[in-house]
Design an enzyme around this catalytic site. Structure first.
Site, PDB file in Angstrom:
ATOM      1  N   GLY A 202       0.826  -1.206   0.000  1.00  0.00           N
ATOM      2  CA  GLY A 202       0.000   0.000   0.000  1.00  0.00           C
ATOM      3  C   GLY A 202       0.855   1.248   0.000  1.00  0.00           C
ATOM      4  N   ASN A 203       0.229   2.363   0.243  1.00  0.00           N
ATOM      5  CA  ASN A 203       0.972   3.616   0.325  1.00  0.00           C
ATOM      6  C   ASN A 203       0.369   4.456   1.445  1.00  0.00           C
ATOM      7  OD1 ASN A 203      -1.124   5.495  -0.859  1.00  0.00           O
ATOM      8  ND2 ASN A 203      -0.940   3.954  -2.472  1.00  0.00           N
ATOM      9  N   ARG A 204       1.001   5.600   1.711  1.00  0.00           N
ATOM     10  CA  ARG A 204       0.638   6.351   2.912  1.00  0.00           C
ATOM     11  C   ARG A 204      -0.453   7.401   2.671  1.00  0.00           C
ATOM     12  NH1 ARG A 204       5.952   8.797   4.455  1.00  0.00           N
ATOM     13  NH2 ARG A 204       4.708   9.842   6.037  1.00  0.00           N
TER      14      ARG A 204
END
Ligand code: C5P
Length: 400
Positions: A202-204
């Protein structure tokens, strides 16, 4: 227009009589809601005579009419004058222990705050933080003015003049619905690509900027559709929204909605790659040894897929979060990306280990097809959202 004037407990309550008077004279239906403390300064007979309406003061009067939400729902505009430090704190916390607090929570109308208090209270860190929170949620603020305060002191904290408060309030309603009838699709959050039943890549991205865009567009009258990719924040209940997980799901949702949309804003952070294989069972370190190699394949670039599908008049907006060295580098990266994606606008922001993600504030440079800067905005994500929407509002529309 239906206008609610909230009056809270400060000596400047007497000046709010002028606000109500101006609005009534201009032909508006004014409902005054006074807090218990406000009535210590100016009594109910004054408010009822000036507004020509029964006063709203008590949460438990006319309960059968569900007044605690009805007044807010019916309002076209809410003005709170004076807004004391205590009121700002309560509104920032969403407290609804009186009729005014309930009304503000229940309204979708623009809310104008006219703060009035002593300079020390105005400059206090708590008040500053509460006001920043409220601005971030789309509340508007007029004043306070600098001048003579109650007693012998003077400084910032004087309630703005009634004419100024009325003008600021009416201007809000006039400009408030400038996107009425425009159909806008907004993606928010960050995609998650599963590795196994419990893990993902995922990413932030928190989704806050996309949600702020959806709320701002909705407040300005647009018909908004929000596609939220793995957003942990609560989605606004008054915006039509759906949730997706992976880039492939996001692509499908965007393509499905594209034909019925005039403006697409791709604020979501989309994973560029996904695992080639998704394990049916949890990947175990006992089975894998000291290193684990993941094989990834490219996801479709959703944004880049839209311009060839777009019909005349559709506006495609992308976002680019870059770990740029400086402004010039950010612009260079942004212009190259805009050319690659062939979209109408690109909103650029700098990200890093500590910048950009999850914060309530943002700094964005918006460029157009020609690479020209069309907006630069720093502030709450809601303020940045409004600046982006202002550019889209000014975008030329095809003649029918
Ligand atoms: O190429 P990059 O990921 O930096 O581009 C960011 C922009 O492109 C964002 O608007 C994002 O929503 C969009 N994007 C996309 N599909 C991808 C990757 C990014 O739509 N696979």
């Amino acid at each position: 227009m239906n206008i609610v004037v909230g009056v809270t407990g400060g000596i400047a309550a007497y000046k709010a009589v002028g606000v109500v008077r101006f609005l009534v004279r201009a032909g508006h239906h004014v409902q005054v809601i006074a807090t218990e403390h406000a009535l210590r300064f100016v009594g109910a007979p004054t408010w009822e005579a000036i507004s020509r309406n029964p006063l709203g003061a008590d949460l438990y009067t006319d309960v059968s009419e569900v007044r605690h939400v009805a007044l807010g729902q019916r309002a076209d505009l809410v003005i709170i004058a004076p807004a004391t430090a205590n009121t700002l704190a309560k509104l920032a916390a969403g407290i609804a222990d009186d009729l005014l607090g309930n009304t503000v929570l229940a309204t979708r109308a623009p809310v104008l705050l006219a703060p009035a208090m002593h300079t020390e209270m105005w400059e206090n860190a708590a008040t500053r933080a509460n006001l920043a929170t409220l601005r971030g949620r789309g509340f508007h603020v007029v004043g306070p003015a600098v001048g003579q305060l109650t007693g012998t002191d003077s400084g910032a904290g004087r309630l703005s003049e009634p004419e100024e408060i009325v003008a600021a309030g009416l201007a809000l309603v006039q400009s408030a619905r400038d996107l009425a009838g425009r159909r806008i699709l907004i993606t928010a959050g960050g995609t998650r690509e599963p590795l196994d039943p419990v893990r993902y890549l995922g990413n932030r991205s928190s989704g806050k900027q996309g949600i702020a865009l959806a709320e701002a567009a909705c407040a300005r009258g647009a018909e908004v559709s929000l596609i939220a990719a793995s957003v942990d924040e609560a989605l606004p209940t008054h915006v039509r929204s759906r949730s997706v997980g992976t880039a492939a799901e996001l692509a499908e949702a965007v393509h499905e909605e594209l034909p019925a949309t005039e403006i697409v804003i791709m604020a979501a952070a989309v994973a560029d790659y996904r695992p080639v294989r998704v394990s049916e069972t949890k990947i175990k370190k006992e089975d894998r040894g000291d290193t684990l190699t993941l094989e990834l394949e490219k996801n479709p670039d959703i944004l880049a897929s839209l311009p060839p599908l777009a019909t005349p008049g559709q506006i495609i907006v992308g976002f680019a979060a870059e770990t740029a060295r400086d402004r010039a580098h950010l612009l260079e990266l942004g212009r190259a990306k805009l050319a690659r994606k062939d979209c109408d606008y690109l909103c650029l922001n700098v990200v890093g280990w500590s910048d950009g993600f999850g914060a309530d504030h943002n700094t964005v440079i918006m460029i157009d097809r020609a690479g020209e800067i069309r907006a630069e905005a720093t502030g709450s994500k809601r303020e940045v959202a409004d600046a982006i929407l202002d550019v889209l509002l000014a975008h030329p529309r095809p003649t029918p």
